[in-house]
Design a protein around this motif. Sequence first.
Motif, short mmCIF file in Angstrom:
data_model
loop_
_atom_site.label_atom_id
_atom_site.label_comp_id
_atom_site.label_asym_id
_atom_site.label_seq_id
_atom_site.Cartn_x
_atom_site.Cartn_y
_atom_site.Cartn_z
N SER A 1 17.19 -5.15 13.24
CA SER A 1 16.46 -3.94 12.71
C SER A 1 16.23 -4.33 11.22
O SER A 1 16.99 -4.70 10.61
N VAL A 2 15.24 -3.47 10.63
CA VAL A 2 14.96 -3.47 9.33
C VAL A 2 15.47 -2.30 8.36
O VAL A 2 15.24 -1.07 9.11
N PRO A 3 16.43 -2.27 7.46
CA PRO A 3 16.86 -1.05 6.75
C PRO A 3 15.49 -0.20 6.38
O PRO A 3 14.58 -0.79 6.19
N SER A 4 15.84 0.98 6.30
CA SER A 4 14.50 1.86 5.93
C SER A 4 14.20 1.46 4.65
O SER A 4 12.87 1.76 4.48
N GLY A 5 14.71 1.29 3.58
CA GLY A 5 14.23 0.74 2.34
C GLY A 5 13.24 -0.42 2.47
O GLY A 5 12.26 -0.49 1.64
N GLU A 6 13.80 -1.30 3.40
CA GLU A 6 12.91 -2.67 3.44
C GLU A 6 11.55 -2.03 4.33
O GLU A 6 10.52 -2.54 4.17
N ASN A 7 11.59 -1.14 5.15
CA ASN A 7 10.41 -0.62 5.96
C ASN A 7 9.47 0.09 4.95
O ASN A 7 8.24 -0.13 5.07
N PHE B 1 9.29 -0.97 1.98
CA PHE B 1 8.55 -2.06 1.24
C PHE B 1 7.49 -2.69 1.95
O PHE B 1 6.26 -3.22 1.55
N LEU B 2 7.82 -2.88 3.32
CA LEU B 2 6.76 -3.59 4.39
C LEU B 2 5.48 -2.75 4.49
O LEU B 2 4.29 -3.14 4.47
N ILE B 3 5.73 -1.50 4.24
CA ILE B 3 4.52 -0.48 4.44
C ILE B 3 3.56 -0.61 3.07
O ILE B 3 2.33 -1.01 3.10
N GLU B 4 4.34 -0.87 1.87
CA GLU B 4 3.51 -1.07 0.64
C GLU B 4 2.83 -2.25 0.66
O GLU B 4 1.84 -2.67 0.30
N LEU B 5 3.74 -3.44 1.20
CA LEU B 5 3.30 -4.64 1.26
C LEU B 5 1.82 -4.85 2.09
O LEU B 5 0.92 -5.51 1.80
N ALA C 1 2.52 -10.64 10.47
CA ALA C 1 3.87 -10.69 10.34
C ALA C 1 4.39 -9.44 10.10
O ALA C 1 5.55 -8.92 10.51
N ILE C 2 4.07 -8.78 9.25
CA ILE C 2 4.37 -7.19 8.61
C ILE C 2 4.62 -6.35 9.66
O ILE C 2 5.33 -5.66 9.74
N GLU C 3 3.48 -6.41 10.45
CA GLU C 3 3.23 -5.55 11.45
C GLU C 3 4.64 -5.76 12.77
O GLU C 3 5.02 -4.89 13.20
N VAL C 4 4.63 -6.83 12.82
CA VAL C 4 5.73 -7.34 13.98
C VAL C 4 7.16 -6.79 13.26
O VAL C 4 8.09 -6.22 13.76
N LEU C 5 7.43 -6.82 11.84
CA LEU C 5 8.58 -6.46 11.42
C LEU C 5 8.74 -5.01 11.21
O LEU C 5 9.69 -4.47 11.65
N GLU C 6 7.64 -4.43 11.18
CA GLU C 6 7.49 -2.89 11.20
C GLU C 6 7.72 -2.46 12.45
O GLU C 6 8.62 -1.50 12.77
N ASP C 7 7.26 -3.09 13.52
CA ASP C 7 7.32 -2.53 14.92
C ASP C 7 9.03 -2.93 15.30
O ASP C 7 9.56 -1.91 15.89
#
Length: 74
Positions: free
Chosen positions: A2-8, A10-14, A59-65
């Motif tokens: 799972s991705v920590p919330s801070g990284e999530n 970041f992923l949204i902004e990216l 790839a970002i969408e996969v990480l977010e999911d």
Amino acid sequence: MSVPSGENEFLIELEAEVEIELTEVEARQPDEGLPVTDWLFDPTDAEREEIGLRGLRDAIEVLEDDARPGGDVA
């Protein structure tokens, strides 16, 4: 994994930045009618850039999911 919330965040902004770049690439028009030496960009390079941006967005969408509860990717 799972991705920590801070990284999530970041992923949204990216993802937003990638969407902006993708919109700009899609909006480019080839310099039709001009000699090749006067083109501002090579349409093949623009197509490569678009494909790369689409892959990055996916790839970002996969990480977010994966970061969402119950978002295990098979």
